[in-house]
Design a protein around this motif. Structure first.
Motif, PDB file in Angstrom:
ATOM      1  N   GLN A   1       0.835  -1.209   0.000  1.00 18.35           N
ATOM      2  CA  GLN A   1       0.000   0.000   0.000  1.00 18.35           C
ATOM      3  C   GLN A   1       0.866   1.254   0.000  1.00 18.35           C
ATOM      4  N   TYR A   2       1.925   1.218   0.777  1.00 20.94           N
ATOM      5  CA  TYR A   2       2.864   2.348   0.868  1.00 20.94           C
ATOM      6  C   TYR A   2       3.492   2.646  -0.500  1.00 20.94           C
ATOM      7  N   LEU A   3       3.872   1.600  -1.229  1.00 15.62           N
ATOM      8  CA  LEU A   3       4.482   1.794  -2.547  1.00 15.62           C
ATOM      9  C   LEU A   3       3.523   2.465  -3.521  1.00 15.62           C
ATOM     10  N   ASN A   4       2.230   2.201  -3.351  1.00 12.89           N
ATOM     11  CA  ASN A   4       1.237   2.766  -4.263  1.00 12.89           C
ATOM     12  C   ASN A   4       0.699   4.117  -3.808  1.00 12.89           C
ATOM     13  N   GLU A   5       1.157   4.583  -2.652  1.00 13.61           N
ATOM     14  CA  GLU A   5       0.825   5.939  -2.222  1.00 13.61           C
ATOM     15  C   GLU A   5       1.696   6.927  -2.986  1.00 13.61           C
ATOM     16  N   PRO A   6       1.292   8.216  -3.085  1.00 19.14           N
ATOM     17  CA  PRO A   6       2.037   9.195  -3.891  1.00 19.14           C
ATOM     18  C   PRO A   6       3.523   9.271  -3.568  1.00 19.14           C
ATOM     19  N   TRP A   7       4.327   9.313  -4.626  1.00 21.72           N
ATOM     20  CA  TRP A   7       5.772   9.489  -4.517  1.00 21.72           C
ATOM     21  C   TRP A   7       6.092  10.974  -4.640  1.00 21.72           C
TER      22      TRP A   7
ATOM     23  N   TYR B   1       2.262   9.080 -24.328  1.00 23.42           N
ATOM     24  CA  TYR B   1       3.347  10.030 -24.605  1.00 23.42           C
ATOM     25  C   TYR B   1       2.985  11.434 -24.130  1.00 23.42           C
ATOM     26  N   GLY B   2       3.881  12.033 -23.350  1.00 26.11           N
ATOM     27  CA  GLY B   2       3.580  13.359 -22.816  1.00 26.11           C
ATOM     28  C   GLY B   2       2.500  13.314 -21.755  1.00 26.11           C
ATOM     29  N   TYR B   3       2.234  12.079 -21.237  1.00 23.26           N
ATOM     30  CA  TYR B   3       1.218  11.882 -20.202  1.00 23.26           C
ATOM     31  C   TYR B   3      -0.180  12.291 -20.660  1.00 23.26           C
ATOM     32  N   LYS B   4      -0.433  12.121 -21.940  1.00 21.05           N
ATOM     33  CA  LYS B   4      -1.773  12.380 -22.473  1.00 21.05           C
ATOM     34  C   LYS B   4      -2.274  11.087 -23.094  1.00 21.05           C
TER      35      LYS B   4
ATOM     36  N   ASP C   1      13.198  -3.499 -29.215  1.00 18.91           N
ATOM     37  CA  ASP C   1      14.164  -2.407 -29.361  1.00 18.91           C
ATOM     38  C   ASP C   1      13.679  -1.104 -28.720  1.00 18.91           C
ATOM     39  N   ASN C   2      14.569  -0.447 -27.996  1.00 20.50           N
ATOM     40  CA  ASN C   2      14.318   0.897 -27.457  1.00 20.50           C
ATOM     41  C   ASN C   2      13.062   0.977 -26.591  1.00 20.50           C
ATOM     42  N   GLY C   3      12.840  -0.043 -25.756  1.00 23.68           N
ATOM     43  CA  GLY C   3      11.665  -0.031 -24.897  1.00 23.68           C
ATOM     44  C   GLY C   3      11.706   1.087 -23.863  1.00 23.68           C
ATOM     45  N   GLU C   4      10.526   1.467 -23.378  1.00 23.79           N
ATOM     46  CA  GLU C   4      10.399   2.572 -22.427  1.00 23.79           C
ATOM     47  C   GLU C   4       9.467   2.179 -21.281  1.00 23.79           C
ATOM     48  N   ILE C   5       9.780   2.664 -20.095  1.00 26.20           N
ATOM     49  CA  ILE C   5       8.892   2.471 -18.946  1.00 26.20           C
ATOM     50  C   ILE C   5       7.772   3.498 -19.031  1.00 26.20           C
ATOM     51  N   ALA C   6       6.529   3.026 -19.007  1.00 30.00           N
ATOM     52  CA  ALA C   6       5.372   3.927 -19.112  1.00 30.00           C
ATOM     53  C   ALA C   6       4.489   3.799 -17.875  1.00 30.00           C
ATOM     54  N   HIS C   7       3.829   4.887 -17.527  1.00 27.32           N
ATOM     55  CA  HIS C   7       2.873   4.883 -16.404  1.00 27.32           C
ATOM     56  C   HIS C   7       1.491   4.469 -16.917  1.00 27.32           C
ATOM     57  N   ILE C   8       0.831   3.594 -16.174  1.00 26.59           N
ATOM     58  CA  ILE C   8      -0.523   3.169 -16.536  1.00 26.59           C
ATOM     59  C   ILE C   8      -1.509   4.286 -16.216  1.00 26.59           C
ATOM     60  N   ILE C   9      -1.458   4.782 -14.981  1.00 22.21           N
ATOM     61  CA  ILE C   9      -2.188   5.995 -14.617  1.00 22.21           C
ATOM     62  C   ILE C   9      -1.161   7.121 -14.611  1.00 22.21           C
ATOM     63  N   ALA C  10      -1.397   8.157 -15.393  1.00 23.63           N
ATOM     64  CA  ALA C  10      -0.417   9.235 -15.565  1.00 23.63           C
ATOM     65  C   ALA C  10       0.144   9.695 -14.222  1.00 23.63           C
ATOM     66  N   VAL C  11       1.464   9.879 -14.172  1.00 21.31           N
ATOM     67  CA  VAL C  11       2.110  10.281 -12.932  1.00 21.31           C
ATOM     68  C   VAL C  11       1.608  11.645 -12.469  1.00 21.31           C
ATOM     69  N   SER C  12       1.168  12.475 -13.398  1.00 22.56           N
ATOM     70  CA  SER C  12       0.631  13.788 -13.039  1.00 22.56           C
ATOM     71  C   SER C  12      -0.660  13.659 -12.248  1.00 22.56           C
ATOM     72  N   LYS C  13      -1.352  12.519 -12.407  1.00 23.15           N
ATOM     73  CA  LYS C  13      -2.601  12.276 -11.679  1.00 23.15           C
ATOM     74  C   LYS C  13      -2.386  11.432 -10.426  1.00 23.15           C
ATOM     75  N   SER C  14      -1.469  10.463 -10.518  1.00 24.61           N
ATOM     76  CA  SER C  14      -1.331   9.492  -9.433  1.00 24.61           C
ATOM     77  C   SER C  14      -0.079   9.662  -8.590  1.00 24.61           C
ATOM     78  N   ALA C  15       0.970  10.281  -9.166  1.00 20.92           N
ATOM     79  CA  ALA C  15       2.283  10.371  -8.496  1.00 20.92           C
ATOM     80  C   ALA C  15       2.731   8.999  -8.012  1.00 20.92           C
ATOM     81  N   ASN C  16       2.406   7.973  -8.798  1.00 21.75           N
ATOM     82  CA  ASN C  16       2.655   6.592  -8.402  1.00 21.75           C
ATOM     83  C   ASN C  16       3.707   5.958  -9.316  1.00 21.75           C
ATOM     84  N   ASN C  17       4.887   5.688  -8.747  1.00 24.31           N
ATOM     85  CA  ASN C  17       5.962   5.037  -9.490  1.00 24.31           C
ATOM     86  C   ASN C  17       6.168   3.591  -9.037  1.00 24.31           C
TER      87      ASN C  17
END
Length: 258
Positions: free
Chosen positions: A57-63, A131-134, A97-113
Motif C-alpha cells: 500500500q505504501y508503494l502505491n501511495e504518492p511518490w 506520450y507526454g502523459y496524455k 528495441d528501445n523499450g520505455e517504462i510507461a505509467h498506466i495511470i499518468a504520474v501527473s494524476k497518481s504520483a505513483n511510481n
C-alpha cells in the motif's frame, strides 16, 4: 500472523524475487527510508504477511514529484522488475528495441511510481497511449491494464514452479491454453495482440526450460508417472518452439502453441 518466504512474498505481489530482496534493504522512494521489514530465521529471510500488505500500500501511495519538466524518478531495481515482467519486450506487440517504462495511470494524476503502475512499451505504443502523459484514444487504459495483468499472471505462474522445471512445463501447458482462448475471443485488436505477444514470449522460454527438465530427469529422485510421460514429449515441444521467430505471424504462433 503468517510469515512468508521471499519467493512467496514475490508470488503474492507479482514482483520479482530480486525486487522483494531490494525492498528489504533500501527504500525505493527518493528521500524516504522505509524498508520492507524482514526476519532472519533458520529457514532464511521471512516477511510478515500483514507487513507485506502494508508496504505494498505504501508503494502505491504518492511518490515525491519531480521538478516541472523532468522525468519521474524510478529506481533502477523497479525499472528492471518491470522490464523482466514483460520479458524485456513491449507488453503490447513484443517489439524488443528501445523499450520505455510507461505509467498506466499518468504520474501527473497518481504520483505513483510503484511497479503496479508501470509497464514496458515500445516507443510506438508508448506514444499511442501515454506520450507526454496524455492518453490517446487508439490504446485504451483498459487495454493497458489487461496487458499488465497478463504479464503479472504469467510471472506468478513461473514463480510458483521456478524450482521444478517439469511442473513448470505442465503449468505452461495450462497457461498456453488460456492465452490461446483469450486471443481468439478478444474483439479488440489490441487485446488480441497482447495475448498473442504473451503466448509467443511463453513459447520462447520452452527451449531453455527443456534443458532444465532433462537435467532434473537425470538426477536420482522420484518423479510421478505423469512427469515421466511429460518428459517423453518435452524434446518435441522444444523443436516446435525453436521454429518460432520474432517476426512470426499470428497464425504461426497459434499453430506452434497448438
Amino acid at each position: 500472523m503468517s510469515y512468508l518466504s521471499i519467493i512467496d512474498a514475490a508470488i503474492k505481489l507479482g514482483y520479482s524475487v530480486e525486487l522483494i530482496e531490494s525492498l528489504t534493504k533500501k527504500c525505493p522512494k527518493k528521500n524516504e527510508k522505509r524498508t520492507l521489514k524482514k526476519i532472519e530465521s533458520e529457514n532464511g529471510i521471512l516477511i510478515d504477511g500483514d507487513e507485506l500488505i502494508h508496504y505494498h500500500q505504501y508503494l502505491n501511495e504518492p511518490w515525491e514529484l519531480p521538478k516541472k519538466g523532468t522525468h519521474p524518478y524510478i529506481p533502477t531495481v523497479i525499472q528492471n522488475d518491470v522490464k523482466s515482467e514483460s520479458h524485456f519486450s513491449c507488453a503490447i506487440c513484443g517489439h524488443m528495441d528501445n523499450g520505455e517504462i510507461a505509467h498506466i495511470i499518468a504520474v501527473s494524476k497518481s504520483a505513483n511510481n510503484s511497479p503496479d503502475n508501470l509497464i514496458y512499451l515500445c516507443p510506438n505504443h508508448h506514444t499511442k497511449y501515454d506520450y507526454g502523459y496524455k492518453v490517446a484514444s487508439n490504446i485504451t487504459e483498459e487495454e493497458i491494464k489487461a496487458a499488465k495483468l497478463t504479464k503479472k499472471n504469467s510471472r506468478i505462474r513461473i514463480l510458483k514452479y521456478e524450482g521444478n522445471a517439469i511442473k513448470l512445463f505442465s503449468s505452461f501447458g495450462g497457461r498456453i491454453k488460456e492465452l490461446q482462448a483469450y486471443a481468439k475471443s478478444e474483439k479488440s485488436i489490441n487485446l488480441s495482440l497482447i495475448n498473442k505477444t504473451e503466448l509467443q514470449s511463453i513459447l520462447k522460454l520452452i527451449p531453455d526450460l527443456n534443458e532444465r527438465a532433462i537435467e532434473i530427469a537425470r538426477k536420482d529422485r522420484e518423479i510421478t508417472n505423469s512427469e515421466k510421460e511429460l518428459l517423453k514429449v518435452i524434446p518435441n515441444l522444444k523443436k516446435f518452439a525453436l521454429g518460432l521467430k520474432g517476426s512470426s505471424s499470428d497464425q504461426s504462433v497459434r499453430l506452434t502453441a497448438s
